[in-house]
Write a protein that holds these residues in place. Structure first.
Motif, PDB file in Angstrom:
ATOM      1  N   LEU A 104      30.029 -12.372   9.294  1.00 44.65           N
ATOM      2  CA  LEU A 104      30.030 -11.370  10.355  1.00 44.65           C
ATOM      3  C   LEU A 104      28.650 -10.761  10.591  1.00 44.65           C
ATOM      4  O   LEU A 104      28.343 -10.302  11.682  1.00 44.65           O
ATOM      5  CB  LEU A 104      31.018 -10.250   9.999  1.00 44.65           C
ATOM      6  CG  LEU A 104      32.496 -10.640   9.982  1.00 44.65           C
ATOM      7  CD1 LEU A 104      33.318  -9.522   9.355  1.00 44.65           C
ATOM      8  CD2 LEU A 104      32.991 -10.943  11.382  1.00 44.65           C
ATOM      9  N   GLY A 105      27.817 -10.734   9.545  1.00 40.91           N
ATOM     10  CA  GLY A 105      26.491 -10.140   9.702  1.00 40.91           C
ATOM     11  C   GLY A 105      26.586  -8.667  10.054  1.00 40.91           C
ATOM     12  O   GLY A 105      27.448  -7.932   9.573  1.00 40.91           O
ATOM     13  N   ASP A 106      25.718  -8.222  10.965  1.00 37.22           N
ATOM     14  CA  ASP A 106      25.706  -6.811  11.344  1.00 37.22           C
ATOM     15  C   ASP A 106      26.968  -6.391  12.078  1.00 37.22           C
ATOM     16  O   ASP A 106      27.262  -5.196  12.167  1.00 37.22           O
ATOM     17  CB  ASP A 106      24.489  -6.518  12.222  1.00 37.22           C
ATOM     18  CG  ASP A 106      23.209  -6.424  11.406  1.00 37.22           C
ATOM     19  OD1 ASP A 106      23.310  -6.065  10.221  1.00 37.22           O
ATOM     20  OD2 ASP A 106      22.133  -6.722  11.942  1.00 37.22           O
ATOM     21  N   LEU A 107      27.713  -7.376  12.607  1.00 39.18           N
ATOM     22  CA  LEU A 107      28.974  -7.035  13.261  1.00 39.18           C
ATOM     23  C   LEU A 107      29.928  -6.343  12.290  1.00 39.18           C
ATOM     24  O   LEU A 107      30.708  -5.473  12.689  1.00 39.18           O
ATOM     25  CB  LEU A 107      29.624  -8.304  13.830  1.00 39.18           C
ATOM     26  CG  LEU A 107      30.969  -8.121  14.547  1.00 39.18           C
ATOM     27  CD1 LEU A 107      30.813  -7.190  15.748  1.00 39.18           C
ATOM     28  CD2 LEU A 107      31.529  -9.472  14.966  1.00 39.18           C
ATOM     29  N   ALA A 108      29.868  -6.701  11.017  1.00 42.70           N
ATOM     30  CA  ALA A 108      30.738  -6.052  10.031  1.00 42.70           C
ATOM     31  C   ALA A 108      30.468  -4.554   9.972  1.00 42.70           C
ATOM     32  O   ALA A 108      31.402  -3.746   9.851  1.00 42.70           O
ATOM     33  CB  ALA A 108      30.531  -6.684   8.656  1.00 42.70           C
ATOM     34  N   ARG A 109      29.200  -4.163  10.086  1.00 39.26           N
ATOM     35  CA  ARG A 109      28.853  -2.744  10.050  1.00 39.26           C
ATOM     36  C   ARG A 109      29.388  -2.035  11.294  1.00 39.26           C
ATOM     37  O   ARG A 109      29.900  -0.917  11.215  1.00 39.26           O
ATOM     38  CB  ARG A 109      27.339  -2.579   9.952  1.00 39.26           C
ATOM     39  CG  ARG A 109      26.713  -3.326   8.796  1.00 39.26           C
ATOM     40  CD  ARG A 109      25.250  -2.993   8.624  1.00 39.26           C
ATOM     41  NE  ARG A 109      25.098  -1.613   8.187  1.00 39.26           N
ATOM     42  CZ  ARG A 109      23.926  -1.001   8.055  1.00 39.26           C
ATOM     43  NH1 ARG A 109      22.805  -1.649   8.337  1.00 39.26           N
ATOM     44  NH2 ARG A 109      23.864   0.250   7.652  1.00 39.26           N
ATOM     45  N   ASP A 110      29.264  -2.697  12.451  1.00 39.58           N
ATOM     46  CA  ASP A 110      29.784  -2.113  13.688  1.00 39.58           C
ATOM     47  C   ASP A 110      31.296  -1.927  13.608  1.00 39.58           C
ATOM     48  O   ASP A 110      31.832  -0.894  14.014  1.00 39.58           O
ATOM     49  CB  ASP A 110      29.433  -3.008  14.883  1.00 39.58           C
ATOM     50  CG  ASP A 110      27.943  -3.132  15.109  1.00 39.58           C
ATOM     51  OD1 ASP A 110      27.220  -2.169  14.803  1.00 39.58           O
ATOM     52  OD2 ASP A 110      27.488  -4.197  15.583  1.00 39.58           O
ATOM     53  N   LEU A 111      31.977  -2.942  13.084  1.00 38.25           N
ATOM     54  CA  LEU A 111      33.433  -2.878  12.990  1.00 38.25           C
ATOM     55  C   LEU A 111      33.872  -1.754  12.054  1.00 38.25           C
ATOM     56  O   LEU A 111      34.815  -1.012  12.345  1.00 38.25           O
ATOM     57  CB  LEU A 111      33.988  -4.216  12.508  1.00 38.25           C
ATOM     58  CG  LEU A 111      33.817  -5.401  13.470  1.00 38.25           C
ATOM     59  CD1 LEU A 111      34.176  -6.706  12.774  1.00 38.25           C
ATOM     60  CD2 LEU A 111      34.663  -5.214  14.716  1.00 38.25           C
TER      61      LEU A 111
END
Length: 690
Positions: free
Chosen positions: A129-136
């Protein structure tokens, strides 16, 4: 694993609730009203893209089913409509206002359902997920897969970027991570980032639980935090609570803490010096060397122990890891070098460690302060001041109590060496407060020694007496290891000289003499102590005094050597002896400043006494030569002839000659008249040190 950055990248998922003014929702509702002109399929496509789906690529199952059933326009037609309305850019990105509006007004359950589908897509493709995990996570999505990826990213960053690691663990909690399972790692990240209070709260909550997970790491963090708070003994107690059966690879750190507070038997029970490293890794080898080195400092071969700790520091520099340690290998090696009379080596060790970022940002202040101590010992007072300034700005947190105590003792030492009595009093007050926040340990003997001398100078012995007794008891429990005890005995000798107490001096002089066979530094200091006694009794031989003074210079104590030679010169009966000893003092302390600033004076101020050579007579507008101005400042400070001579390395007779000539030149009728006219002659700038 994808690369993580400290700040989230787009897309950003704002919380669907309004802010406290309600402005965010009002703006979102306004944009949503504009979107109502588009059909439901376009809005659904835009919402999916706002969540993180991309074109070309898989779409949410509901939208894909509608497209496959041909119940709506084709995907290309939907995209074209969105682009023509100005809501979608050609690269497939939803424009910012529309993105925020869609996410703010859409039902939270629907947004989270789309986010989970997006995670499914990444998982199916085996894509991180990369940085998407942080956004989620920040958007409020609780999903074990997101939490696991954030935890793993935090683990990867923990030893090299603890600040980022703490953020990632925090976000993992938002995604549903088990706070108990990550507590020790979060505490380590907080402590390495300088947030000792947060680290303490996390560890305390964890350690009171039954069978806490990752307990060894928690104890390492607790011990490191206690050490930084200046209470190393509490850290040793935590390791004792952990016990040898659970200490594992942390045994060397337990030994450092226990030896530091005088518990040698406890250290021997928890660490075996002949045991191999816990694993073949660089860090395991580093920790093993630290443990062996600290034991070697107590007996056997201290030089070998210093070498071990230098190797450990080099390896730790290469590892670039921010582990929780009671003391870093560089600081232990530097302290041993300072206690061995090698301040230049200590400075080199600290410089290398600071350049490599050893221990992370929170370790930098201590490295700079030990550089400052090394420079002060070598009589480079301006360099010491610069290093103190670097320490104060090296970390955005205030100095921890342990380092604040070291810094305050440095300020005392600099003021004492500058001969600045008002500044010494000011520094002493700061040190008095700092000592209330720390406890005595083996690694703080140098600052305690400096405060012992300052207390004698200021007649404040009662303030430090209890702490000094603790220090002597600690050394006794460790068997009075020469490496650590010798400099402390030397401080006691100097304090006894200032107290004019031969009875207090005798046991420390004897201790130095006993250690002379094992320690070159002890031999030098024993000789210097003997020379001081003969100088004060005015029964000295110039050869012996000069040898002792130059010996002090050879073990990194040029200021102390110059001071000894200067005092002897002031008491010399023969002119040739006085000139010889003054020359020795100037060789050792060439930048002596009679005004106490520590900056190099003009060449004339180091010429031979004007009463005997005529040099140094360069009158200014006030009719005073540079040398006379130096003497005048000291007269205004209330110094006696002897004290003036000792301050600027001239004889008391020469000081008296200068004062008599100034009185004649200024037409002063008595001492009070002389003082008033000297103030006028010097002017406010020359009296700025008062």
């Amino acid at each position: 694993m994808a690369s993580y950055q400290p700040h989230a990248q787009k897309p950003v998922f704002p919380h669907p609730e309004p802010n406290h003014h309600g402005q965010a929702r009002q703006g979102a509702e306004f944009m949503a009203s504009q979107l109502k002109g588009e059909n439901a399929a376009v809005r659904e496509l835009l919402l999916a893209l706002s969540v993180g789906f991309s074109l070309p690529g898989p779409l949410p199952s509901d939208l894909q089913r509608k497209l496959d059933a041909n119940g709506v326009e084709s995907l290309d037609a939907l995209i074209q409509r969105a682009e023509s309305s100005g809501l979608l850019t050609p690269d497939g990105t939803v424009v910012g206002p529309a993105q925020h509006a869609l996410l703010a007004v859409a039902p939270t359950t629907k947004v989270h359902a789309l986010q989970r589908e997006l995670v499914n897509v990444y998982a199916a493709n085996g894509q991180p997920l990369g940085d998407l995990a942080r956004d989620l996570a920040r958007a409020g999505l609780a999903d074990p897969r997101v939490a696991a990826e954030l935890e793993q990213a935090g683990d990867n960053a923990l030893e090299r970027d603890p600040g980022l690691a703490y953020q990632l663990y925090d976000e993992a909690l938002l995604a549903g991570s088990d706070d108990k399972a990550t507590a020790a790692r979060r505490a380590q990240a907080a402590a390495a980032s300088g947030d000792l209070d947060t680290a303490t709260r996390i560890v305390d909550t964890l350690l009171v639980q039954k069978d806490p997970p990752d307990v060894r790491r928690s104890v390492d963090v607790a011990a490191a935090v206690w050490a930084q708070r200046g209470m190393l003994a509490r850290g040793a107690e935590v390791y004792s609570w952990l016990g040898s059966s659970r200490v594992g690879a942390s045994a060397p750190l337990a030994a450092v803490a226990m030896i530091g507070c005088g518990d040698r038997s406890g250290a021997e029970g928890i660490f075996r010096a002949d045991a191999p490293p816990a694993s073949p890794t660089l860090l395991a080898a580093t920790l093993a060397q630290i443990g062996k080195g600290i034991f070697q400092s107590l007996d056997g071969n201290p030089h070998q122990g210093l070498q071990m700790l230098i190797h450990a520091s080099d390896m730790f520099n290469a590892a670039r890891a921010a582990l929780p340690l009671p003391e870093m290998p560089a600081t232990l090696a530097a302290l041993m070098a300072l206690h061995s009379g090698e301040p230049n080596l200590a400075e080199t060790i600290c410089r290398s460690a600071a350049a490599a970022g050893q221990g992370g940002d929170t370790a930098q202040p201590r490295l700079f302060l030990l550089q400052a101590w090394s420079a002060m010992m070598q009589d480079r007072l301006e360099d010491a001041r610069l290093a103190i300034n670097e320490a104060s700005k090296a970390n955005h947190w205030p100095l921890v109590p342990r380092d604040e105590f070291l810094c305050s003792a440095l300020e005392v030492g600099l003021a004492r060496r500058n001969g600045d009595f008002p500044e010494l009093i000011k520094a002493w007050e700061r040190a008095r407060e700092a000592m209330l926040h720390t406890a005595v340990d083996l690694y703080s003997l140098l600052p305690w020694g400096e405060l012992m001398i300052a207390a004698a100078r200021l007649r404040e012995n009662r303030r430090v007496a209890p702490y000094l007794q603790e220090a002597w008891d600690l050394l006794e429990r460790l068997g009075n290891p020469p490496l650590w005890a010798v400099p402390f005995h030397w401080s006691a000798v100097q304090a006894a000289l200032l107290n004019e107490s031969p009875a207090e001096l005798a046991p420390h002089a004897a201790a130095l003499a006993r250690a002379a066979g094992q320690s070159h530094l002890a031999a030098v200091l024993a000789s210097a102590g003997k020379a001081w006694v003969t100088v004060l009794a005015e029964r000295f031989h110039p050869d012996d005094v000069e040898a002792a003074a130059r010996g002090l210079g050879g073990v990194g104590m040029p200021w102390e050597g110059a001071r000894l030679a200067g005092h002897a010169a002031a008491r010399a009966h023969e002119r040739k002896d006085m000139v010889r000893l003054l020359s020795c003092a100037r060789d050792l302390h060439p930048q002596a400043s009679p005004g106490g600033s520590g900056t190099p004076p003009s060449p004339e101020s180091h010429s031979a006494p004007p009463a005997e050579t005529g040099n140094g007579i360069h009158p200014d507008g006030a009719g005073l030569s540079e040398r006379e101005k130096e003497v005048a400042r000291l007269v205004l400070d209330g110094k006696t002839y002897r004290e003036i001579g000792e301050a600027i390395y001239i004889s008391p007779r020469t000081a008296e000659h200068h004062i008599a000539r100034m009185r004649r030149r200024l037409g002063a009728e008595n001492r009070s008249d002389l003082m008033a006219k000297l103030r006028l002659a010097l002017g406010p700038e020359d009296q700025s040190h008062d």
